[in-house]
Motif scaffolding. Sequence first.
Motif, mmCIF file in Angstrom:
data_model
loop_
_atom_site.group_PDB
_atom_site.id
_atom_site.type_symbol
_atom_site.label_atom_id
_atom_site.label_comp_id
_atom_site.label_asym_id
_atom_site.label_seq_id
_atom_site.Cartn_x
_atom_site.Cartn_y
_atom_site.Cartn_z
ATOM 1 N N UNK A 73 0.806 -1.224 0.000
ATOM 2 C CA UNK A 73 0.000 0.000 0.000
ATOM 3 C C UNK A 73 0.841 1.276 0.000
ATOM 4 N N UNK A 74 2.020 1.218 0.576
ATOM 5 C CA UNK A 74 2.887 2.397 0.589
ATOM 6 C C UNK A 74 3.333 2.768 -0.816
ATOM 7 N N UNK A 75 3.612 1.765 -1.628
ATOM 8 C CA UNK A 75 4.024 2.009 -3.011
ATOM 9 C C UNK A 75 2.864 2.601 -3.810
ATOM 10 N N UNK A 76 1.680 2.017 -3.633
ATOM 11 C CA UNK A 76 0.519 2.529 -4.357
ATOM 12 C C UNK A 76 0.138 3.929 -3.873
ATOM 13 N N UNK A 77 0.306 4.187 -2.575
ATOM 14 C CA UNK A 77 0.036 5.533 -2.052
ATOM 15 C C UNK A 77 1.022 6.534 -2.648
ATOM 16 N N UNK A 78 2.269 6.140 -2.748
ATOM 17 C CA UNK A 78 3.279 7.022 -3.362
ATOM 18 C C UNK A 78 2.909 7.316 -4.814
ATOM 19 N N UNK A 79 2.520 6.285 -5.545
ATOM 20 C CA UNK A 79 2.121 6.464 -6.936
ATOM 21 C C UNK A 79 0.884 7.355 -7.028
ATOM 22 N N UNK A 80 -0.086 7.125 -6.152
ATOM 23 C CA UNK A 80 -1.304 7.946 -6.154
ATOM 24 C C UNK A 80 -0.960 9.405 -5.892
ATOM 25 N N UNK A 81 -0.070 9.641 -4.942
ATOM 26 C CA UNK A 81 0.338 11.017 -4.647
ATOM 27 C C UNK A 81 1.039 11.663 -5.825
ATOM 28 N N UNK A 82 1.910 10.915 -6.479
ATOM 29 C CA UNK A 82 2.632 11.433 -7.630
ATOM 30 C C UNK A 82 1.674 11.796 -8.758
ATOM 31 N N UNK A 83 0.745 10.891 -9.062
ATOM 32 C CA UNK A 83 -0.221 11.156 -10.130
ATOM 33 C C UNK A 83 -1.140 12.317 -9.762
ATOM 34 N N UNK A 86 -0.126 15.961 -10.277
ATOM 35 C CA UNK A 86 -0.132 16.484 -11.640
ATOM 36 C C UNK A 86 -1.532 16.836 -12.129
ATOM 37 N N UNK A 87 -2.523 16.719 -11.243
ATOM 38 C CA UNK A 87 -3.894 17.100 -11.588
ATOM 39 C C UNK A 87 -4.135 18.541 -11.146
ATOM 40 N N UNK A 88 -5.107 19.160 -11.742
ATOM 41 C CA UNK A 88 -5.459 20.529 -11.393
ATOM 42 C C UNK A 88 -5.940 20.600 -9.948
ATOM 43 N N UNK A 89 -5.474 21.593 -9.234
ATOM 44 C CA UNK A 89 -5.918 21.766 -7.851
ATOM 45 C C UNK A 89 -7.417 22.044 -7.786
ATOM 46 N N UNK A 90 -7.988 22.593 -8.865
ATOM 47 C CA UNK A 90 -9.430 22.834 -8.902
ATOM 48 C C UNK A 90 -10.222 21.529 -8.838
ATOM 49 N N UNK A 91 -9.586 20.417 -9.213
ATOM 50 C CA UNK A 91 -10.244 19.105 -9.167
ATOM 51 C C UNK A 91 -10.124 18.456 -7.796
ATOM 52 N N UNK A 92 -9.429 19.104 -6.849
ATOM 53 C CA UNK A 92 -9.246 18.612 -5.489
ATOM 54 C C UNK A 92 -8.677 17.182 -5.485
ATOM 55 N N UNK A 93 -7.489 16.987 -6.070
ATOM 56 C CA UNK A 93 -6.951 15.638 -6.229
ATOM 57 C C UNK A 93 -6.693 14.911 -4.907
ATOM 58 N N UNK A 94 -6.271 15.612 -3.875
ATOM 59 C CA UNK A 94 -6.012 14.946 -2.600
ATOM 60 C C UNK A 94 -7.297 14.372 -2.014
ATOM 61 N N UNK A 95 -8.361 15.125 -2.103
ATOM 62 C CA UNK A 95 -9.649 14.640 -1.591
ATOM 63 C C UNK A 95 -10.079 13.386 -2.353
ATOM 64 N N UNK A 96 -9.926 13.385 -3.675
ATOM 65 C CA UNK A 96 -10.299 12.229 -4.480
ATOM 66 C C UNK A 96 -9.476 11.002 -4.097
ATOM 67 N N UNK A 97 -8.175 11.204 -3.869
ATOM 68 C CA UNK A 97 -7.301 10.090 -3.491
ATOM 69 C C UNK A 97 -7.708 9.537 -2.129
ATOM 70 N N UNK A 98 -7.989 10.413 -1.182
ATOM 71 C CA UNK A 98 -8.385 9.970 0.154
ATOM 72 C C UNK A 98 -9.725 9.245 0.097
ATOM 73 N N UNK A 99 -10.674 9.766 -0.673
ATOM 74 C CA UNK A 99 -11.967 9.098 -0.815
ATOM 75 C C UNK A 99 -11.803 7.711 -1.442
#
Length: 135
Positions: A73-83, A86-99
């Motif tokens: 899960x740490x590797x996938x979390x790192x990959x999710x964070x990296x991807x 690179x998304x627009x902050x208007x899309x709230x990428x961190x919230x989407x990843x956490x959800x």
Amino acid sequence: MCGDLDDENGFEAALYARFRIHAQSLLAGSRKSDAKTVNAALDRLFGDAMNRAIRDQESLEEGDRYELLSMQPLVFARLAGFLAAHASLQEDPLRKVIEALMHGYAEAERIEPYHGHDHDHNHDGHDHHGHDHHH
């Protein structure tokens, strides 16, 4: 001391077995699609990543499989964070990843175990193996 180690190894083996049953259930129930849509591509990526995670676990000695499972899960979390970075902050990428993370966490509790074989159900909703199933 030795009994404690055996208990820990037995617990880790049980956790790994539970993961494999849930993963097989999830993969068996997933839709296979060659459609050229975003959702189909995401479903294929999820299936590919799950299959790769399992393949890597199975390539190790039985005693090391749980350790790899607990670290993946740490590797996938790192990959999710990296991807997501690179998304627009208007899309709230961190919230989407956490959800998505929380959805996956809860999903493991809802998955009906895959037994790898067909079986008949009695009229009372129980199968011949004594497991309750809610289809």
